[in-house]
Write a protein that holds these residues in place. Sequence first.
Motif, PDB file in Angstrom:
ATOM      1  N   CYS A 278       6.157   0.043  -9.100  1.00 56.17           N
ATOM      2  CA  CYS A 278       5.490  -0.923  -8.180  1.00 56.17           C
ATOM      3  C   CYS A 278       5.899  -2.369  -8.422  1.00 56.17           C
ATOM      4  O   CYS A 278       5.697  -3.276  -7.800  1.00 56.17           O
ATOM      5  CB  CYS A 278       3.850  -0.961  -8.476  1.00 56.17           C
ATOM      6  SG  CYS A 278       3.131   0.653  -8.107  1.00 56.17           S
ATOM      7  N   GLY A 279       6.773  -2.701  -9.579  1.00 55.96           N
ATOM      8  CA  GLY A 279       7.055  -4.021  -9.907  1.00 55.96           C
ATOM      9  C   GLY A 279       8.492  -4.398  -8.950  1.00 55.96           C
ATOM     10  O   GLY A 279       9.212  -3.590  -8.461  1.00 55.96           O
ATOM     11  N   GLU A 280       8.111  -5.730  -8.359  1.00 54.64           N
ATOM     12  CA  GLU A 280       9.358  -6.352  -7.608  1.00 54.64           C
ATOM     13  C   GLU A 280      10.659  -6.480  -8.331  1.00 54.64           C
ATOM     14  O   GLU A 280      11.778  -6.063  -8.201  1.00 54.64           O
ATOM     15  CB  GLU A 280       9.024  -7.570  -7.051  1.00 54.64           C
ATOM     16  CG  GLU A 280       8.061  -7.197  -5.800  1.00 54.64           C
ATOM     17  CD  GLU A 280       7.368  -8.437  -5.019  1.00 54.64           C
ATOM     18  OE1 GLU A 280       7.981  -9.688  -5.608  1.00 54.64           O
ATOM     19  OE2 GLU A 280       6.656  -8.458  -4.207  1.00 54.64           O
ATOM     20  N   ALA A 281      10.249  -7.393  -9.433  1.00 57.13           N
ATOM     21  CA  ALA A 281      11.539  -7.646 -10.632  1.00 57.13           C
ATOM     22  C   ALA A 281      11.840  -6.356 -11.392  1.00 57.13           C
ATOM     23  O   ALA A 281      11.146  -5.308 -11.624  1.00 57.13           O
ATOM     24  CB  ALA A 281      11.363  -8.661 -11.543  1.00 57.13           C
TER      25      ALA A 281
ATOM     26  N   ALA B  41       4.153   0.619 -13.584  1.00 56.81           N
ATOM     27  CA  ALA B  41       4.679  -0.938 -13.695  1.00 56.81           C
ATOM     28  C   ALA B  41       6.143  -0.821 -13.222  1.00 56.81           C
ATOM     29  O   ALA B  41       6.619  -1.650 -12.569  1.00 56.81           O
ATOM     30  CB  ALA B  41       4.633  -1.406 -15.144  1.00 56.81           C
ATOM     31  N   VAL B  42       6.852   0.094 -13.784  1.00 56.46           N
ATOM     32  CA  VAL B  42       8.134   0.191 -13.192  1.00 56.46           C
ATOM     33  C   VAL B  42       8.498   0.611 -11.792  1.00 56.46           C
ATOM     34  O   VAL B  42       9.170  -0.146 -11.186  1.00 56.46           O
ATOM     35  CB  VAL B  42       8.859   1.594 -14.053  1.00 56.46           C
ATOM     36  CG1 VAL B  42      10.250   1.791 -13.683  1.00 56.46           C
ATOM     37  CG2 VAL B  42       8.901   1.006 -15.622  1.00 56.46           C
TER      38      VAL B  42
ATOM     39  N   THR C 104       0.874  -1.176   0.122  1.00 54.49           N
ATOM     40  CA  THR C 104       0.016  -0.093  -0.083  1.00 54.49           C
ATOM     41  C   THR C 104       0.907   1.099   0.150  1.00 54.49           C
ATOM     42  O   THR C 104       0.664   2.201  -0.633  1.00 54.49           O
ATOM     43  CB  THR C 104      -0.890  -0.095   1.185  1.00 54.49           C
ATOM     44  OG1 THR C 104      -1.767  -1.039   1.072  1.00 54.49           O
ATOM     45  CG2 THR C 104      -1.858   1.097   1.037  1.00 54.49           C
ATOM     46  N   THR C 105       1.939   1.288   0.667  1.00 52.68           N
ATOM     47  CA  THR C 105       2.771   2.526   1.028  1.00 52.68           C
ATOM     48  C   THR C 105       3.544   2.414  -0.667  1.00 52.68           C
ATOM     49  O   THR C 105       3.628   3.686  -0.839  1.00 52.68           O
ATOM     50  CB  THR C 105       3.985   2.193   1.879  1.00 52.68           C
ATOM     51  OG1 THR C 105       3.185   1.896   3.091  1.00 52.68           O
ATOM     52  CG2 THR C 105       4.818   3.308   1.958  1.00 52.68           C
ATOM     53  N   ILE C 106       3.887   1.313  -1.084  1.00 55.13           N
ATOM     54  CA  ILE C 106       4.606   1.636  -2.535  1.00 55.13           C
ATOM     55  C   ILE C 106       3.612   1.920  -3.626  1.00 55.13           C
ATOM     56  O   ILE C 106       3.815   3.027  -4.488  1.00 55.13           O
ATOM     57  CB  ILE C 106       5.031   0.266  -3.027  1.00 55.13           C
ATOM     58  CG1 ILE C 106       6.127  -0.073  -1.978  1.00 55.13           C
ATOM     59  CG2 ILE C 106       5.544   0.406  -4.278  1.00 55.13           C
ATOM     60  CD1 ILE C 106       6.734  -1.598  -2.340  1.00 55.13           C
ATOM     61  N   VAL C 107       2.431   1.599  -3.564  1.00 52.76           N
ATOM     62  CA  VAL C 107       1.430   2.140  -4.609  1.00 52.76           C
ATOM     63  C   VAL C 107       1.019   3.495  -4.390  1.00 52.76           C
ATOM     64  O   VAL C 107       1.147   4.438  -5.360  1.00 52.76           O
ATOM     65  CB  VAL C 107       0.147   1.373  -4.518  1.00 52.76           C
ATOM     66  CG1 VAL C 107      -1.028   1.757  -5.309  1.00 52.76           C
ATOM     67  CG2 VAL C 107       0.516  -0.082  -5.093  1.00 52.76           C
ATOM     68  N   GLU C 108       0.666   3.968  -3.173  1.00 56.35           N
ATOM     69  CA  GLU C 108       0.565   5.481  -2.742  1.00 56.35           C
ATOM     70  C   GLU C 108       1.670   6.266  -3.278  1.00 56.35           C
ATOM     71  O   GLU C 108       1.477   7.321  -3.887  1.00 56.35           O
ATOM     72  CB  GLU C 108       0.169   5.569  -1.147  1.00 56.35           C
ATOM     73  CG  GLU C 108      -1.178   4.948  -0.840  1.00 56.35           C
ATOM     74  CD  GLU C 108      -0.986   5.052   0.537  1.00 56.35           C
ATOM     75  OE1 GLU C 108      -0.575   5.547   1.376  1.00 56.35           O
ATOM     76  OE2 GLU C 108      -2.073   4.624   1.290  1.00 56.35           O
ATOM     77  N   GLY C 109       2.917   5.695  -3.078  1.00 58.30           N
ATOM     78  CA  GLY C 109       4.104   6.531  -3.527  1.00 58.30           C
ATOM     79  C   GLY C 109       4.087   6.682  -4.888  1.00 58.30           C
ATOM     80  O   GLY C 109       4.466   7.747  -5.502  1.00 58.30           O
ATOM     81  N   ALA C 110       3.759   5.343  -5.477  1.00 58.90           N
ATOM     82  CA  ALA C 110       3.785   5.518  -7.180  1.00 58.90           C
ATOM     83  C   ALA C 110       2.786   6.450  -7.615  1.00 58.90           C
ATOM     84  O   ALA C 110       3.189   6.974  -8.856  1.00 58.90           O
ATOM     85  CB  ALA C 110       3.803   4.019  -7.646  1.00 58.90           C
ATOM     86  N   VAL C 111       1.778   6.437  -7.139  1.00 59.78           N
ATOM     87  CA  VAL C 111       0.547   7.339  -7.751  1.00 59.78           C
ATOM     88  C   VAL C 111       0.842   8.727  -7.473  1.00 59.78           C
ATOM     89  O   VAL C 111       0.901   9.657  -8.599  1.00 59.78           O
ATOM     90  CB  VAL C 111      -0.568   7.117  -7.068  1.00 59.78           C
ATOM     91  CG1 VAL C 111      -1.828   8.223  -7.230  1.00 59.78           C
ATOM     92  CG2 VAL C 111      -1.352   5.713  -7.272  1.00 59.78           C
TER      93      VAL C 111
END
Length: 347
Positions: A301-304, A298-299, A260-267
């Motif tokens: 939030c993606g793990e790989a 995608a860049v 959730t933290t990663i997605v919020e930061g990406a947005v």
Amino acid sequence: DTQQLPMSQRHSSPGSHPTNYIALKSELRHNFRDNNNNNQGEDDINLLDDVTDNDFDTTNRAVVEGDSLFGWIINLLFSVFLLPLLAGFVTVQPQEHALVVFMGSLTRVLSSPGWYWTPAIGRSITRVPTSAQTLDIKKTTVVDKRGNPIVVAGVVTFQVVDTIRAAFDVQDYAHYIERQSLAVLKRVCSLYPYECKSGKSLQSETGEVCRTMVNLLQRKANVCGAKIISFELADLQYAPEIAAQMLVRQQAEALVEARTTIVEGAVHIVSGAVEALRDRGIAFREHEQNRLVGTLLAVICGEAHVTPTYAIGDSGKDDAAQEEAEAVQRKTLETLQKIAINTTPKN
């Protein structure tokens, strides 16, 4: 030949004390037979017959006397007066009260350190310390507010302020406080969950939990005259039977929070990038903007490691293809509407 002493010399020698007359006479007869020419042996046998117990020396014999009257009087005085007098002294240590009970009644409370005297006969003394004391509440399994079994332990610090109540109102004040502490610990743990994100829990509200336990335990400790200073949690963890499952759940919750933290930061990053490009006069068509946003998300939030791809071609052709696709979509919708109208039954 062995020279034989006369019986008179044997009897008169100091320290001699023949105890077996028959053996001595037998020995003398044997010697007389071996020495027939010695007439002294027969005389010794005749003298031995006249020997009695009164002929021995009795000067070293002990004399038995009776007990002294003076000794009896001294022992009697020592037992009646001196021993009770010495047994009546009482020593009171610092941080200690001594309660004197005489003939079943509380007569004195010795609260100051010193040396006191009270009658020893019919007296009993109860000593109660007034210094701070601690009790360790051993690990026990309780249930939290959600019904999960948890293992808790505590440390209670208290001080006796009323020694009379501590000595007489309960049988053992330390054991009483220990049992009441365990009951309070179970009760308070059932009021809070082990952990909670938005509300109060045993992990987040340790100070409030301890204050609640002190207040509840103080009500019960008033009976024994004790003041509860503190009640701290020494151990707090899930019970072994559910520890593994709770660990998996905690890991899942931690993963969700991280995502959730990663997605919020990406947005936030993507929206900021699009607005910054517009402020600089770079215009995007709607499909280009959507493609940019999707690629950036995608860049980020993606793990790989993500390798984005870009379509290279004439933008005019892309617009024509898009218009053609929209026209086909409109014709398809119109055809479906006609089919629906013709197939609808008429009343």
